[in-house]
Scaffold this motif. Sequence first.
Motif, PDB file in Angstrom:
ATOM      1  N   ASP A 121      -2.410   5.068   0.732  1.00  0.00           N
ATOM      2  CA  ASP A 121      -1.608   5.321   1.898  1.00  0.00           C
ATOM      3  C   ASP A 121      -2.250   4.977   2.873  1.00  0.00           C
ATOM      4  O   ASP A 121      -2.143   5.183   4.305  1.00  0.00           O
TER       5      ASP A 121
ATOM      6  N   PRO B  27      10.480  -3.262  -6.818  1.00  0.00           N
ATOM      7  CA  PRO B  27      10.755  -2.340  -6.165  1.00  0.00           C
ATOM      8  C   PRO B  27      10.147  -0.845  -5.502  1.00  0.00           C
ATOM      9  O   PRO B  27      10.353  -1.167  -4.397  1.00  0.00           O
ATOM     10  N   GLU B  28       9.663  -0.583  -6.698  1.00  0.00           N
ATOM     11  CA  GLU B  28       8.465   0.764  -6.168  1.00  0.00           C
ATOM     12  C   GLU B  28       7.275   0.507  -6.853  1.00  0.00           C
ATOM     13  O   GLU B  28       7.177  -0.047  -7.361  1.00  0.00           O
ATOM     14  N   PRO B  29       5.793   0.848  -5.786  1.00  0.00           N
ATOM     15  CA  PRO B  29       4.975   0.235  -6.704  1.00  0.00           C
ATOM     16  C   PRO B  29       5.045   1.378  -8.228  1.00  0.00           C
ATOM     17  O   PRO B  29       5.551   2.901  -8.121  1.00  0.00           O
TER      18      PRO B  29
ATOM     19  N   GLU C  79      -1.010  -0.451  -6.929  1.00  0.00           N
ATOM     20  CA  GLU C  79      -0.468  -0.245  -6.045  1.00  0.00           C
ATOM     21  C   GLU C  79      -1.363  -0.311  -4.733  1.00  0.00           C
ATOM     22  O   GLU C  79      -2.002  -0.476  -4.739  1.00  0.00           O
TER      23      GLU C  79
ATOM     24  N   HIS D  90       3.288  -2.462  -8.168  1.00  0.00           N
ATOM     25  CA  HIS D  90       3.547  -3.338  -9.086  1.00  0.00           C
ATOM     26  C   HIS D  90       2.635  -4.055 -10.481  1.00  0.00           C
ATOM     27  O   HIS D  90       1.974  -3.212 -10.500  1.00  0.00           O
TER      28      HIS D  90
END
Length: 223
Positions: free
Chosen positions: A192, A156-158, A189, A160
Amino acid sequence: MMKRDRNAGREYAEIWGEAVEANRKLRRILILLAASTLLLVVILFNLARKEPPKPIVVRVDEVGRAEALAYEAATAQADPLDPTTKYFLNRFVHDFHSRRRATAQESWTRSLRFLSTDLANAAFQRDGAEVASVAAGTADTELEVEQVVLRIHPAPEPPHGATADFDLVHLRGEQELRRERWTLSLRFEFLDSIPPELVVHNPMGLLVTYMRADRALVTGGDR
């Protein structure tokens, strides 16, 4: 008087005939222009409906070498289940573990661009001399990665998760000496923002933050 009238009539008829012929030519020209305009409208309409061609992204590296970049990779979503994610992780496994003389230096260096700073430094300290030896042709054996089976475990959140099973083939020249089965576990992950130096080799900004390789208990025998 009669002759003058006949000459005037003839001149009038000639002028009228020329005007009629000119009108016919103008009508033909107008018809051709209308048909050309209609054809152009149809072509433009069809072009507007089609997907525009994808641009070729080219990056020039620090030594002036131009490298083409797949547009799909540059526009892929930062999604662990995106097929492009699996492609680059699969290539990372090949690049990081293979040791072939012709490609060792380039492939292994490329794989470091997927690692966090700590993992990259550790890999360089551990494997740098070995890679240099293979690239120089002084190593006794080479390594080839085959039969990679990669599985991605999204979270659900990094970060992974992902696991890769692969054969590590030991070669001397083109002769296979032995074959080992390995399992690689890693966490990754997405960055950004993607630094310019990663645009070609790691355009999705994949960052491996954990990695562990374990040899399977059952392996191929020596040959």
